[in-house]
Design a protein around this motif. Structure first.
Motif, mmCIF file in Angstrom:
data_model
loop_
_atom_site.group_PDB
_atom_site.id
_atom_site.type_symbol
_atom_site.label_atom_id
_atom_site.label_comp_id
_atom_site.label_asym_id
_atom_site.label_seq_id
_atom_site.Cartn_x
_atom_site.Cartn_y
_atom_site.Cartn_z
ATOM 1 N N GLN A 38 0.669 -1.250 0.073
ATOM 2 C CA GLN A 38 -0.081 0.047 0.167
ATOM 3 C C GLN A 38 0.758 1.287 0.090
ATOM 4 O O GLN A 38 0.522 2.399 -0.198
ATOM 5 C CB GLN A 38 -0.976 -0.185 1.086
ATOM 6 C CG GLN A 38 -1.837 -1.044 1.401
ATOM 7 C CD GLN A 38 -2.617 -1.546 0.352
ATOM 8 O OE1 GLN A 38 -3.171 -0.655 -0.574
ATOM 9 N NE2 GLN A 38 -2.623 -2.746 -0.315
ATOM 10 N N LEU A 39 2.106 1.197 0.178
ATOM 11 C CA LEU A 39 3.169 2.290 0.414
ATOM 12 C C LEU A 39 3.336 3.202 -1.094
ATOM 13 O O LEU A 39 3.182 4.462 -0.945
ATOM 14 C CB LEU A 39 4.466 1.871 1.056
ATOM 15 C CG LEU A 39 4.205 1.477 2.431
ATOM 16 C CD1 LEU A 39 5.495 0.854 2.810
ATOM 17 C CD2 LEU A 39 3.685 2.650 3.316
ATOM 18 N N PRO A 40 3.717 2.571 -1.978
ATOM 19 C CA PRO A 40 3.964 3.172 -3.161
ATOM 20 C C PRO A 40 2.886 4.219 -3.663
ATOM 21 O O PRO A 40 1.621 3.540 -3.897
ATOM 22 C CB PRO A 40 4.405 2.087 -4.511
ATOM 23 C CG PRO A 40 4.779 1.034 -3.556
ATOM 24 C CD PRO A 40 3.550 0.911 -2.325
ATOM 25 N N LYS A 41 3.174 5.161 -4.245
ATOM 26 C CA LYS A 41 2.130 6.208 -4.662
ATOM 27 C C LYS A 41 1.987 5.909 -6.271
ATOM 28 O O LYS A 41 1.040 6.109 -6.956
ATOM 29 C CB LYS A 41 2.452 7.635 -4.725
ATOM 30 C CG LYS A 41 2.435 8.002 -3.056
ATOM 31 C CD LYS A 41 2.779 9.742 -2.866
ATOM 32 C CE LYS A 41 2.794 9.734 -1.631
ATOM 33 N NZ LYS A 41 3.031 11.371 -1.556
ATOM 34 N N SER A 42 3.035 5.286 -7.177
ATOM 35 C CA SER A 42 2.978 5.410 -8.347
ATOM 36 C C SER A 42 1.997 3.890 -8.564
ATOM 37 O O SER A 42 1.808 2.817 -7.774
ATOM 38 C CB SER A 42 4.381 4.455 -8.670
ATOM 39 O OG SER A 42 5.394 5.532 -8.575
#
Length: 274
Positions: A38-42
């Motif tokens: 869930q961390l990457p914004k990409s």
């Protein structure tokens, strides 16, 4: 390539030690991998750099996790140990993943390539946090993040675990080990705060399967134990047996089969690039 790696890491994780390490070390709880997803914004597919990839325990867990299976475009593993790289190559069978020689501060990855840098059970071996953080910031894209993850024996959960850790740690002799307070101190210094947002922490308590053989072999897989002379290693194994026979705080899974709970905490530390 000139590789700057701690001496104990070079010998303790050298050729001949990796089969035991890979077989006996625990994998990572599924919840921790879900959290990291869930961390990457990409948007997927993501470019992942895994530094200190070792024998591929975390690599394999990530590549096969349901929430990651279709999310990875390319995974570039970086590992300084020849023996561990060879073992990784034999056990990681995925066209998206490659491994090369490198270190925390010398990855060979091009500027801004990575959506995520993951370092599993390895960052305590970093010899120069400042150089490593500069390298991380260089290879991350503008929305990227560094994820550090450790499986930590929970010595507070059972007396036998605390006694096991105390017995093993007699042999540390200054080798780098995970120390959360040291990490927090390092990550509050200007070399960190100029490049990254304040670190975020999450943890999950869980129980791995334990038997006398598993616990003993896991103790012997620690780098500073694996380099001991045979007689000293045998004494460690004998003392582990005494601790386990006493069994303070042991929680049986199946006493007849000799299985019991091995309490762990999985800790994830996230640093988002500014």
């Amino acid at each position: 390539m000139a590789i700057n790696v701690h001496t104990i890491a070079q010998t303790g994780f050298g050729t001949g030690t990796n089969e035991l390490y890979d077989r006996i070390r625990p994998t990572y709880p599924s919840e921790s991998l879900s959290y990291i997803r869930q961390l990457p914004k990409s948007t997927a597919p993501l470019n992942i750099v895994e530094i200190g990839a070792g024998t591929g325990i975390f690599t394999r867990a990530l590549l096969t996790h349901p929430e990651w299976a279709t999310s990875i475009g390319a995974l570039r593993a970086i590992e300084p140990s020849d023996g561990m790289r060879d073992f990784w190559t034999k056990t990681v069978k995925d066209d998206r993943a490659t491994i090369v020689e490198g270190t925390f501060d010398s990855t060979g990855v091009e500027d801004g390539w990575a959506d995520l840098i993951v370092i599993a059970q390895a960052f305590h071996w970093c010899l120069d946090h400042g150089k490593a953080l500069a390298e991380f910031a260089r290879i991350l894209n503008k929305d990227g993040a560094v994820v550090l993850i450790w499986n930590l024996e929970d010595r507070k959960a059972a007396g036998w675990v605390a006694q096991l850790c105390d017995r093993r740690e007699v042999h540390e002799k200054g080798t780098p080990q995970f120390r959360l307070n040291f990490l927090r101190q390092s990550f509050s210094a200007p070399g960190y705060t100029s490049l990254f947002h304040p670190m975020e922490e999450r943890e999950w308590a869980y129980h791995a399967l334990a038997t006398e053989q598993i616990v003993t072999e896991r103790a012997l897989s620690w780098s500073y134990i694996s380099v001991l002379p045979p007689d000293e290693k045998a004494k460690v194994a004998e003392d582990v047996k005494v601790i386990l026979e006493r069994g303070d705080g042991k929680v049986w899974i199946n006493k007849e089969e000799g299985t019991y709970q091995y309490p762990y905490t999985a800790l994830v530390v996230v640093s988002r690039k500014k």
